[in-house]
Design an enzyme around this catalytic site. Structure first.
Site, PDB file in Angstrom:
ATOM      1  N   GLU A 107       0.849  -1.203   0.000  1.00 16.65           N
ATOM      2  CA  GLU A 107       0.000   0.000   0.000  1.00 16.65           C
ATOM      3  C   GLU A 107       0.881   1.249   0.000  1.00 16.65           C
ATOM      4  O   GLU A 107       2.028   1.217   0.463  1.00 16.65           O
ATOM      5  CB  GLU A 107      -0.857   0.025   1.272  1.00 16.65           C
ATOM      6  CG  GLU A 107      -2.263  -0.510   1.098  1.00 16.65           C
ATOM      7  CD  GLU A 107      -3.168   0.449   0.321  1.00 16.65           C
ATOM      8  OE1 GLU A 107      -2.654   1.324  -0.408  1.00 16.65           O
ATOM      9  OE2 GLU A 107      -4.391   0.320   0.431  1.00 16.65           O
ATOM     10  N   ASP A 108       0.319   2.343  -0.480  1.00 16.05           N
ATOM     11  CA  ASP A 108       1.037   3.615  -0.376  1.00 16.05           C
ATOM     12  C   ASP A 108       0.817   4.244   0.990  1.00 16.05           C
ATOM     13  O   ASP A 108       1.738   4.777   1.595  1.00 16.05           O
ATOM     14  CB  ASP A 108       0.598   4.569  -1.502  1.00 16.05           C
ATOM     15  CG  ASP A 108      -0.908   4.701  -1.585  1.00 16.05           C
ATOM     16  OD1 ASP A 108      -1.583   3.661  -1.591  1.00 16.05           O
ATOM     17  OD2 ASP A 108      -1.417   5.819  -1.627  1.00 16.05           O
ATOM     18  N   ASP A 111      -4.430   5.009   6.289  1.00 16.30           N
ATOM     19  CA  ASP A 111      -4.983   6.218   6.899  1.00 16.30           C
ATOM     20  C   ASP A 111      -5.980   5.764   7.976  1.00 16.30           C
ATOM     21  O   ASP A 111      -5.584   5.495   9.116  1.00 16.30           O
ATOM     22  CB  ASP A 111      -5.659   6.982   5.746  1.00 16.30           C
ATOM     23  CG  ASP A 111      -5.877   8.438   6.024  1.00 16.30           C
ATOM     24  OD1 ASP A 111      -6.309   8.746   7.141  1.00 16.30           O
ATOM     25  OD2 ASP A 111      -5.647   9.266   5.139  1.00 16.30           O
ATOM     26  N   GLY A 113      -7.360   2.903   7.828  1.00 13.39           N
ATOM     27  CA  GLY A 113      -7.133   1.453   7.902  1.00 13.39           C
ATOM     28  C   GLY A 113      -8.249   0.649   7.264  1.00 13.39           C
ATOM     29  O   GLY A 113      -8.161  -0.584   7.165  1.00 13.39           O
ATOM     30  N   ARG A 173       0.153  12.605  -8.574  1.00  7.59           N
ATOM     31  CA  ARG A 173       0.759  11.271  -8.448  1.00  7.59           C
ATOM     32  C   ARG A 173       2.174  11.251  -9.004  1.00  7.59           C
ATOM     33  O   ARG A 173       2.996  10.438  -8.612  1.00  7.59           O
ATOM     34  CB  ARG A 173      -0.074  10.231  -9.210  1.00  7.59           C
ATOM     35  CG  ARG A 173      -1.436   9.922  -8.618  1.00  7.59           C
ATOM     36  CD  ARG A 173      -2.012   8.659  -9.245  1.00  7.59           C
ATOM     37  NE  ARG A 173      -3.462   8.577  -9.140  1.00  7.59           N
ATOM     38  CZ  ARG A 173      -4.124   8.050  -8.106  1.00  7.59           C
ATOM     39  NH1 ARG A 173      -3.461   7.583  -7.083  1.00  7.59           N
ATOM     40  NH2 ARG A 173      -5.445   7.990  -8.108  1.00  7.59           N
TER      41      ARG A 173
HETATM   42  C1  PRP Z   1      -6.008   5.542  -0.801  1.00  3.86           C
HETATM   43  C2  PRP Z   1      -4.698   4.803  -0.565  1.00  3.86           C
HETATM   44  C3  PRP Z   1      -5.104   3.614   0.244  1.00  3.86           C
HETATM   45  C4  PRP Z   1      -6.289   4.120   1.030  1.00  3.86           C
HETATM   46  C5  PRP Z   1      -5.892   4.447   2.439  1.00  3.86           C
HETATM   47  O1  PRP Z   1      -6.669   4.982  -1.907  1.00  3.86           O
HETATM   48  O2  PRP Z   1      -4.088   4.448  -1.785  1.00  3.86           O
HETATM   49  O3  PRP Z   1      -5.472   2.524  -0.559  1.00  3.86           O
HETATM   50  O4  PRP Z   1      -6.756   5.316   0.373  1.00  3.86           O
HETATM   51  O5  PRP Z   1      -6.943   4.999   3.159  1.00  3.86           O
HETATM   52  P1  PRP Z   1      -7.720   4.257   4.333  1.00  3.86           P
HETATM   53  O6  PRP Z   1      -6.687   3.661   5.245  1.00  3.86           O
HETATM   54  O7  PRP Z   1      -8.464   5.375   5.015  1.00  3.86           O
HETATM   55  O8  PRP Z   1      -8.649   3.248   3.750  1.00  3.86           O
HETATM   56  P2  PRP Z   1      -7.801   5.769  -2.728  1.00  3.86           P
HETATM   57  O9  PRP Z   1      -9.165   5.360  -2.290  1.00  3.86           O
HETATM   58  O10 PRP Z   1      -7.515   7.250  -2.662  1.00  3.86           O
HETATM   59  O11 PRP Z   1      -7.580   5.215  -4.189  1.00  3.86           O
HETATM   60  P3  PRP Z   1      -6.264   5.389  -5.111  1.00  3.86           P
HETATM   61  O12 PRP Z   1      -5.152   4.576  -4.492  1.00  3.86           O
HETATM   62  O13 PRP Z   1      -6.698   4.834  -6.431  1.00  3.86           O
HETATM   63  O14 PRP Z   1      -5.914   6.852  -5.177  1.00  3.86           O
END
Ligand code: PRP
Length: 182
Positions: A107-108, A111, A113, A173
């Site tokens: 994962e990047d 947040d 979770g 990005r």
């Molecule tokens: C972002 C990120 C994680 C997730 C983290 O994805 O890449 O997958 O949110 O947040 P969380 O812990 O609150 O669930 P996003 O929904 O923005 O999609 P993307 O990666 O395509 O930008």
């Protein structure tokens, strides 16, 4: 004299203030790759799973530092849309046969979770040999769903982070560094 953080006015209304430089990211990613290589040295059934879209850049760099055989797969998970808060609903697409494999989900950012909890739940239902989680960033102050992180790049403050794969409404990005959106 102390260096002031660099500022990048990316649009007429938004500025990105550098938080973690491209150089620091590369150093940390290299260390994570070495650690993962050591931990998975005895397996030949490792699948590295990139969670698109945000983890595309991190995964591309990370796998170049992983020195053990692995397969690389992709799923897409999305919950933020164009906003700065999770919608509370995670849309996951992609099918990978993980049964009997050691899987490393990349994962990047973790947040709230919610996303990684949902992904882990789905994969654990398919009986992998093991499941580990690697994330470039975590934001502990935002956590709502408990998550065990096995490999972590950096802990970041509870601000909206962009760059190095992470977007705001599809933008930023491509930045090679991580920054705070202001
Ligand atoms: C972002 C990120 C994680 C997730 C983290 O994805 O890449 O997958 O949110 O947040 P969380 O812990 O609150 O669930 P996003 O929904 O923005 O999609 P993307 O990666 O395509 O930008």
């Amino acid at each position: 004299m102390k260096n002031r953080p660099r500022q990048f006015p990316m649009t007429s209304k938004e500025t990105v203030v550098e938080l973690i430089s491209a150089e620091k990211i590369q150093q940390r990613v290299g260390k994570l790759g070495k650690l993962i290589s050591s931990d998975f040295a005895s397996t030949e059934r490792l699948i590295v799973i990139c969670v698109l879209k945000g983890a595309f850049m991190f995964t591309a760099d990370l796998v170049r530092s992983i020195e053990v055989p692995c397969h690389i797969e992709f799923i897409q998970a999305s919950s933020y849309g164009n906003g700065i808060q999770s919608s509370g609903k995670v849309c996951i697409t992609g099918t990978i046969d993980v049964t009997g494999h050691d899987i490393l989900v990349v994962e990047d950012i973790i947040d709230t979770g919610l996303t990684i909890s949902r992904i882990s739940h789905e994969f654990l239902n398919c009986n992998p040999a093991s499941l580990k989680i690697c994330t470039l960033l975590e934001k502990p102050a935002a956590r709502k769903h408990p998550v065990t992180i096995d490999y972590l790049g950096f802990t970041v403050p509870n601000r909206f982070i962009v760059g190095y794969g992470i977007d705001y409404a599809g933008k930023y990005r491509q930045l090679p560094f991580l920054g705070i959106l202001e």
